[in-house]
Design a protein around this motif. Structure first.
Motif, short mmCIF file in Angstrom:
data_model
loop_
_atom_site.label_atom_id
_atom_site.label_comp_id
_atom_site.label_asym_id
_atom_site.label_seq_id
_atom_site.Cartn_x
_atom_site.Cartn_y
_atom_site.Cartn_z
N ALA A 311 -1.16 40.41 20.35
CA ALA A 311 -0.66 39.04 20.28
C ALA A 311 0.06 38.75 18.97
O ALA A 311 0.21 37.58 18.59
CB ALA A 311 -1.81 38.05 20.47
N ALA A 312 0.50 39.78 18.24
CA ALA A 312 1.20 39.58 16.98
C ALA A 312 2.35 40.57 16.86
O ALA A 312 2.35 41.63 17.49
CB ALA A 312 0.24 39.74 15.80
N GLU A 313 3.31 40.21 16.04
CA GLU A 313 4.39 41.11 15.64
C GLU A 313 3.95 41.76 14.33
O GLU A 313 3.67 41.07 13.35
CB GLU A 313 5.68 40.32 15.44
CG GLU A 313 6.91 41.16 15.27
CD GLU A 313 7.36 41.83 16.56
OE1 GLU A 313 7.69 43.03 16.49
OE2 GLU A 313 7.37 41.16 17.61
N TYR A 314 3.87 43.09 14.31
CA TYR A 314 3.32 43.77 13.15
C TYR A 314 4.42 44.27 12.23
O TYR A 314 5.53 44.59 12.66
CB TYR A 314 2.43 44.94 13.59
CG TYR A 314 1.15 44.46 14.25
CD1 TYR A 314 0.08 44.01 13.48
CD2 TYR A 314 1.02 44.44 15.64
CE1 TYR A 314 -1.08 43.56 14.08
CE2 TYR A 314 -0.14 43.99 16.25
CZ TYR A 314 -1.19 43.56 15.45
OH TYR A 314 -2.35 43.10 16.04
N CYS A 315 4.06 44.38 10.94
CA CYS A 315 5.00 44.83 9.92
C CYS A 315 4.28 45.69 8.90
O CYS A 315 3.04 45.73 8.84
CB CYS A 315 5.65 43.64 9.23
SG CYS A 315 4.47 42.63 8.28
N ASP A 316 5.06 46.37 8.09
CA ASP A 316 4.53 47.11 6.95
C ASP A 316 4.49 46.15 5.76
O ASP A 316 5.55 45.73 5.26
CB ASP A 316 5.43 48.30 6.63
CG ASP A 316 4.98 49.10 5.42
OD1 ASP A 316 4.01 48.69 4.75
OD2 ASP A 316 5.60 50.15 5.15
N PRO A 317 3.31 45.78 5.27
CA PRO A 317 3.25 44.77 4.21
C PRO A 317 3.87 45.24 2.90
O PRO A 317 4.19 44.41 2.03
CB PRO A 317 1.75 44.51 4.06
CG PRO A 317 1.09 45.75 4.55
CD PRO A 317 1.96 46.25 5.66
N TYR A 318 4.03 46.54 2.72
CA TYR A 318 4.60 47.07 1.49
C TYR A 318 6.12 47.14 1.53
O TYR A 318 6.75 47.57 0.56
CB TYR A 318 4.03 48.46 1.22
CG TYR A 318 2.55 48.45 0.93
CD1 TYR A 318 2.07 48.25 -0.36
CD2 TYR A 318 1.62 48.62 1.96
CE1 TYR A 318 0.71 48.23 -0.62
CE2 TYR A 318 0.26 48.60 1.70
CZ TYR A 318 -0.19 48.40 0.41
OH TYR A 318 -1.54 48.37 0.15
N ASP A 319 6.72 46.72 2.63
CA ASP A 319 8.16 46.83 2.82
C ASP A 319 8.73 45.46 3.21
O ASP A 319 8.54 44.99 4.34
CB ASP A 319 8.45 47.87 3.91
CG ASP A 319 9.92 48.12 4.12
OD1 ASP A 319 10.75 47.38 3.54
OD2 ASP A 319 10.25 49.05 4.88
N VAL A 320 9.44 44.82 2.28
CA VAL A 320 9.99 43.49 2.55
C VAL A 320 10.94 43.52 3.74
O VAL A 320 10.97 42.59 4.56
CB VAL A 320 10.70 42.95 1.29
CG1 VAL A 320 11.53 41.71 1.62
CG2 VAL A 320 9.68 42.61 0.21
N GLU A 321 11.73 44.60 3.87
CA GLU A 321 12.66 44.71 5.00
C GLU A 321 11.90 44.71 6.33
O GLU A 321 12.36 44.14 7.32
CB GLU A 321 13.49 45.98 4.88
CG GLU A 321 14.43 45.99 3.68
CD GLU A 321 15.50 44.91 3.77
OE1 GLU A 321 15.79 44.44 4.88
OE2 GLU A 321 16.05 44.54 2.71
N SER A 322 10.75 45.38 6.38
CA SER A 322 9.95 45.40 7.60
C SER A 322 9.43 44.02 7.94
O SER A 322 9.43 43.60 9.11
CB SER A 322 8.78 46.39 7.42
OG SER A 322 7.90 46.33 8.53
N ILE A 323 8.98 43.28 6.93
CA ILE A 323 8.47 41.92 7.17
C ILE A 323 9.59 41.03 7.72
O ILE A 323 9.41 40.31 8.70
CB ILE A 323 7.89 41.32 5.87
CG1 ILE A 323 6.75 42.19 5.33
CG2 ILE A 323 7.39 39.90 6.13
CD1 ILE A 323 6.29 41.81 3.94
N ILE A 324 10.76 41.09 7.08
CA ILE A 324 11.88 40.26 7.50
C ILE A 324 12.32 40.63 8.91
O ILE A 324 12.62 39.75 9.74
CB ILE A 324 13.04 40.38 6.49
CG1 ILE A 324 12.65 39.73 5.17
CG2 ILE A 324 14.32 39.75 7.05
CD1 ILE A 324 13.66 39.92 4.06
#
Length: 385
Positions: A311-324
């Motif tokens: 139920a979430a969109e996941y990202c790599d917290p260490y990578d700003v590009e991944s979060i965006i």
């Protein structure tokens, strides 16, 4: 029915600023109160707190509130509380317990929310880290039963104390309590029209620096405001809030919001919750956002996958590009956003404060029965060097 089991809840949390740990303690105390009122007659419960404690919003009807005068804060917990709780099982819902109670083997149930100070020491002030590092071996050796809030955190504790066995119980946090539904308040803080949202401490462990960079990029490139709800507590290392002048009007720090009506308005109106923390045990904001139909972007961590599922969109917290990139998938793909809203509603139903409170009370009842039968030897739990 035999004599009721006496429980004394450590009420130090009532006098503290409400962050995650204090929120959990308040919700569980209120839920236990409701369970007593609905006929759970196994227990006689007191909430022991400092004089003039702020119980606003708790509305306790079946738990006896006892004010124990003396000193304040940590010293109150260590010196006044053990005497006031004598003759009861002391239930500590906030990561610590009185050393006197532990050393003199007063029955003491303890919730260990997380050990983030071990993994992210730079996020906490030195005095806090030293205190908890010295206290943890005593807690693991003496407190019974011990509760933690996720299977991920359970694995960490079992590596530290392999002999815990059945004395360690997982009880996941709830989310938004159903009867906290927001109502329009005249004094409510009004969110901007088009924004992404973060709710939580302004902490290095919560990836504040990355969030700040994400907020700046989204404001500059996507014409999107960003709202930070939360503050930096005294135990935390200060964070740098520098925001460039050209986007300062789009990035809003609104501070801690403890009024459910106001907080609910922010969840309900946000385009998404952005929660790329480096470390979590059983985070509350993602489930709260799901309750309000707010899509969630969060870290691809075992604990967050355990909490949020699909139920979430996941990202790599260490990578700003991944979060965006994860945020933009929600902003620019309406079908994906709608799917996350639907899955979020379903996921939110899996966790409740009632289930967590029931798990805790059942474990206390079982430990009390074992103690009465002589089945609890209270042997020391060996810690690795």
């Amino acid at each position: 029915m035999g004599e009721r089991i006496p429980i004394a809840i450590n009420g130090r949390f009532v006098g503290q600023r409400i962050t995650g740990v204090q929120r959990v303690a308040r919700e569980l105390t209120c839920e236990i109160d409701r369970m007593l009122g609905e006929g759970d007659d196994r227990f006689r419960v007191r909430l022991i707190c400092e004089p003039d404690a702020d119980l606003q919003g708790m509305d306790l009807s079946h738990i006896d509130v006892v004010e124990a005068p003396g000193t304040h804060g940590w010293m109150w917990e260590q010196t006044v509380l053990p005497r006031a709780a004598r003759g009861s099982i002391l239930l500590c819902l906030g990561n610590t317990a009185p050393l006197l109670s532990l050393l003199f083997q007063q029955p003491c149930g303890l919730m260990i929310h997380d050990l983030s100070y071990r993994k992210f020491p730079s996020a906490y002030r030195l005095r806090y880290r030293l205190f908890h590092a010295s206290l943890l071996p005593v807690l693991l050796a003496r407190a019974r039963p011990i509760f933690t809030v996720s299977k991920t955190e359970e694995e960490v504790l079992r590596r530290l104390a392999p002999k815990l066995g059945s004395d360690l119980t997982v009880a996941q946090n709830g989310g938004w309590r159903g009867n906290r539904a927001p109502q329009t308040a005249e004094d409510a803080v009004r969110p901007p029209r088009n924004y992404a949202l973060y709710v939580g401490s302004l902490s290095l462990r919560k990836n504040f620096a990355g969030l700040r960079d994400v907020a700046i990029r989204l404001a500059s490139e996507d014409d999107l405001d960003f709202v930070f709800v939360g503050s930096a507590g005294r135990i935390l290392t200060p964070v740098v809030r520098d925001i460039p002048e050209h986007v300062r009007h789009r990035i809003h720090f609104v501070g801690q919001i403890e009024d459910p009506a106001k907080l609910g308005e922010f969840y309900k109106s946000a385009r998404c919750l952005v929660f790329p923390s480096f470390y979590e045990a059983s985070a509350i904001p993602p489930l709260e956002a799901m309750h309000f139909g707010c899509p969630v972007v969060t870290s691809h961590l075992p604990s967050m996958i355990e909490r949020c599922g699909d139920a979430a969109e996941y990202c790599d917290p260490y990578d700003v590009e991944s979060i965006i990139a994860s945020v933009r998938r929600i902003l620019y793909d309406p079908s994906r956003a709608a799917e996350l809203v639907r899955l979020g509603y379903e996921r939110n139903q899996r966790f409740s404060w009632r289930t967590q409170a029931q798990t805790i009370l059942d474990a206390i009842s079982a430990a009390h029965a074992a103690e009465a039968l002589g089945g609890n030897s209270r042997e020391s739990v060996g810690l690795p060097s």
